[in-house]
Design a protein around this motif. Structure first.
Motif, PDB file in Angstrom:
ATOM      1  N   LEU A 166       0.834  -1.208   0.000  1.00 19.18           N
ATOM      2  CA  LEU A 166       0.000   0.000   0.000  1.00 19.18           C
ATOM      3  C   LEU A 166       0.870   1.259   0.000  1.00 19.18           C
ATOM      4  O   LEU A 166       0.661   2.174  -0.812  1.00 19.18           O
ATOM      5  CB  LEU A 166      -0.937  -0.015   1.214  1.00 19.18           C
ATOM      6  CG  LEU A 166      -1.926   1.138   1.307  1.00 19.18           C
ATOM      7  CD1 LEU A 166      -2.925   1.071   0.156  1.00 19.18           C
ATOM      8  CD2 LEU A 166      -2.654   1.095   2.644  1.00 19.18           C
ATOM      9  N   LEU A 167       1.853   1.314   0.898  1.00 12.55           N
ATOM     10  CA  LEU A 167       2.745   2.477   0.952  1.00 12.55           C
ATOM     11  C   LEU A 167       3.554   2.621  -0.334  1.00 12.55           C
ATOM     12  O   LEU A 167       3.735   3.733  -0.838  1.00 12.55           O
ATOM     13  CB  LEU A 167       3.684   2.373   2.155  1.00 12.55           C
ATOM     14  CG  LEU A 167       3.035   2.514   3.535  1.00 12.55           C
ATOM     15  CD1 LEU A 167       4.044   2.202   4.635  1.00 12.55           C
ATOM     16  CD2 LEU A 167       2.444   3.900   3.714  1.00 12.55           C
ATOM     17  N   ALA A 168       4.023   1.512  -0.865  1.00  9.61           N
ATOM     18  CA  ALA A 168       4.808   1.553  -2.103  1.00  9.61           C
ATOM     19  C   ALA A 168       3.955   2.060  -3.262  1.00  9.61           C
ATOM     20  O   ALA A 168       4.439   2.803  -4.123  1.00  9.61           O
ATOM     21  CB  ALA A 168       5.371   0.167  -2.425  1.00  9.61           C
ATOM     22  N   THR A 169       2.689   1.675  -3.280  1.00 11.39           N
ATOM     23  CA  THR A 169       1.794   2.089  -4.362  1.00 11.39           C
ATOM     24  C   THR A 169       1.376   3.549  -4.228  1.00 11.39           C
ATOM     25  O   THR A 169       1.483   4.319  -5.175  1.00 11.39           O
ATOM     26  CB  THR A 169       0.544   1.186  -4.391  1.00 11.39           C
ATOM     27  OG1 THR A 169       0.960  -0.175  -4.530  1.00 11.39           O
ATOM     28  CG2 THR A 169      -0.374   1.554  -5.535  1.00 11.39           C
ATOM     29  N   ILE A 170       0.953   3.924  -3.041  1.00 14.32           N
ATOM     30  CA  ILE A 170       0.460   5.291  -2.837  1.00 14.32           C
ATOM     31  C   ILE A 170       1.578   6.321  -2.978  1.00 14.32           C
ATOM     32  O   ILE A 170       1.419   7.337  -3.649  1.00 14.32           O
ATOM     33  CB  ILE A 170      -0.217   5.427  -1.456  1.00 14.32           C
ATOM     34  CG1 ILE A 170      -1.510   4.623  -1.428  1.00 14.32           C
ATOM     35  CG2 ILE A 170      -0.486   6.896  -1.121  1.00 14.32           C
ATOM     36  CD1 ILE A 170      -2.155   4.539  -0.054  1.00 14.32           C
TER      37      ILE A 170
END
Length: 179
Positions: A33-37
């Motif tokens: 999630l953090l990598a995507t956002i």
């Protein structure tokens, strides 16, 4: 009679397997999630290194690195290693380079969270039974190397069951040459 040391080792292995699996269940979705956002794949490496260190600590494996000053951290490199146990990839992942990419067998993609983390982190899955798909994967790896990423490959293509090296597959070397 089974030696007490073997029983303790087996218990530690089971505890490590369960602990790393639970860690993966929580860390992988958060990291993805953090990598995507935030377009920050570095978080996947932070979580990945944490999971490896957790597993190694639980089974009692201590890693000592000799010659680390010779590891080129300022440019892309392809690291080749023999593969005698399931411990080799995670130990080398944490020991050689802080952002090590790995060419791994496509079968590992059966582990959903791990496969998503690997893909987001820039690892390359190789389909060993499909030459055309394997060549596309190797080209993707070569592009990644050209953009500055280091890779770990296991040129034997599988684990060796003894101390003998197996014949090398040419894919990883082709990837390095293409880069």
């Amino acid at each position: 009679m089974i030696a007490p040391a073997l029983i303790i080792a087996a218990i530690r292995s089971v505890i490590a397997y369960v602990a790393v699996s639970v860690y993966l269940l929580f860390a992988a979705p958060i990291g993805i999630l953090l990598a995507t956002i935030f377009r920050w794949k570095g978080v996947l490496y932070i979580f990945g290194h944490g999971g490896v260190r957790l597993g190694l600590a639980l089974v009692g494996i201590k890693v000592r690195i000799a010659g680390a000053e010779h590891i080129p951290l300022d440019r892309a490199a392809v690291y080749c290693a023999n593969h005698q146990s399931n411990v080799d990839p995670p130990v080398l992942f944490t020991s050689l380079h802080p952002r090590m990419h790995i060419v791994y067998k496509k079968e590992i993609d059966a582990i959903p969270l791990l496969s998503h983390a690997f893909q987001h982190g820039g690892f390359v899955a190789i389909e060993r039974r499909n030459k055309e798909a394997a060549m596309r994967s190797l080209e993707a790896g070569a592009r990644s190397i050209r953009s500055g990423n280091s890779f770990l490959i296991f040129p034997e293509g599988t684990r060796s069951k003894n101390a003998e090296l197996l014949p090398f597959k040419k894919g990883g070397f082709l990837m390095a040459l293409k880069a």
